[in-house]
Design an enzyme around this catalytic site. Structure first.
Site, PDB file in Angstrom:
ATOM      1  N   GLU A  52     -25.407 -30.481  92.510  1.00  0.00           N
ATOM      2  CA  GLU A  52     -26.827 -29.421  92.296  1.00  0.00           C
ATOM      3  C   GLU A  52     -28.116 -29.781  92.880  1.00  0.00           C
ATOM      4  O   GLU A  52     -28.570 -30.702  92.996  1.00  0.00           O
ATOM      5  CB  GLU A  52     -26.143 -29.227  90.711  1.00  0.00           C
ATOM      6  N   LYS A 124     -27.765 -20.063  90.485  1.00  0.00           N
ATOM      7  CA  LYS A 124     -26.467 -20.540  89.147  1.00  0.00           C
ATOM      8  C   LYS A 124     -26.793 -19.028  87.989  1.00  0.00           C
ATOM      9  O   LYS A 124     -27.501 -19.248  87.616  1.00  0.00           O
ATOM     10  CB  LYS A 124     -27.324 -21.457  88.697  1.00  0.00           C
ATOM     11  N   CYS A 156     -22.770 -26.545  88.266  1.00  0.00           N
ATOM     12  CA  CYS A 156     -22.307 -26.625  87.005  1.00  0.00           C
ATOM     13  C   CYS A 156     -22.177 -26.518  85.554  1.00  0.00           C
ATOM     14  O   CYS A 156     -20.954 -26.156  85.755  1.00  0.00           O
ATOM     15  CB  CYS A 156     -23.414 -27.879  86.953  1.00  0.00           C
TER      16      CYS A 156
END
Length: 281
Positions: A52, A124, A156
């Site tokens: 990330e 995300k 994540c």
């Protein structure tokens, strides 16, 4: 299923690149990515996934002070540096950076094709507390196809929500790719639970890429890995810089999905239940 799925596909060799990063040093982090891409290509890898925010580092303080410094856009450095490496080595890469949108900044996972061209981008969707001060959530899921393999993207914290990977699996994903930034301690414990669980419950491969070392006040846990569709570890990068390399194999995927039928046997959604009073002593 597509014709490629019915006919069977050649294995797809993938790598989770476990790298160290220097916060804000986009040029240096891009050079690190180039070295990883070259190493992956030498090992026959078709697709490499980085952590990330791999191109700018996961440093909340830096992002809060100067997020524009960490912008990554198609047609500019450092993405062009990565793109040239992808073109040279004929490797697909997924790298991370801050993406400027009309409504704010997003934590992006950018897919660069083996031709060196930007192919897709995913923002995300699930943001934790610190991230919500800086970023806006993505609005859509992302599924890409590489050599006949359908790959869903997460970043994540997305992996903390089983419905995220499940939606991608239902949409046809053979693998869940998850660039991440998990640290030592409790975060590492959750890492060890989430990713094998996402693989097992969705009968799909999972590719988890994490940082090595420390930056931005965090000590990262490493343990980048590729998981089989039954949740077993196929490759693990340990705690230092390196690659976790494994093959996605059609015969293996079919065998696990024949034996583990959670995708096909799942029940239709039920209405929310009302609580039933139970006498208690």
């Amino acid at each position: 299923m597509t014709a490629a799925h019915l006919a069977g596909r050649a294995p797809l060799r993938v790598a989770a690149a476990q790298v160290t990063a220097v916060p804000g040093d986009l040029a240096g982090n891009a050079r690190t990515a180039v070295r990883s891409i070259a190493e992956a290509a030498a090992r026959g890898v078709h697709l490499v996934v980085f952590p990330e925010l791999s191109l700018c580092g996961y440093d909340v303080g830096l992002l809060r002070d100067d997020i524009a410094r960490c912008a990554v856009e198609a047609g500019g450095d450092p993405l062009d540096v990565v793109a040239e490496a992808c073109r040279t080595h004929r490797v697909v890469a997924v790298v991370g950076g801050c993406r400027r949108r009309a409504d704010g900044w997003a934590i992006g996972a950018l897919v660069v094709g083996a031709d060196g061209r930007p192919a897709a981008a995913y923002d995300k969707r699930h943001l934790d507390r610190d991230e919500r001060e800086l970023f806006v959530p993505g609005r859509a899921d992302c599924l890409v196809e590489v050599r006949g393999w359908r790959l869903g993207l997460g970043v994540c914290y997305d992996a903390s929500f089983p419905e995220h990977a499940r939606a991608l699996a239902v949409a046809g994903a053979d693998a869940y790719l998850c660039p991440s930034a998990f640290t030592t301690g409790d975060s590492d414990h959750r890492r060890g639970v989430y990713f094998p669980a996402r693989a097992l419950e969705n009968n799909c491969y999972v590719l988890f890429a994490n940082f090595a070392g420390a930056h931005g006040g965090w000590q990262f846990a490493g343990r980048s890995a590729v998981y089989a569709p039954d949740g077993r570890v196929l490759a693990d990068a340990g705690t230092g810089p390196g690659l976790a390399v494994a093959d996605l194999d059609d015969a293996v995927l079919r065998r696990h999905r024949d034996a583990l039928r959670m995708l096909t046997d799942r029940a239709a959604p039920a209405p929310p239940p009302a609580a039933v009073p139970v006498p208690a002593g």
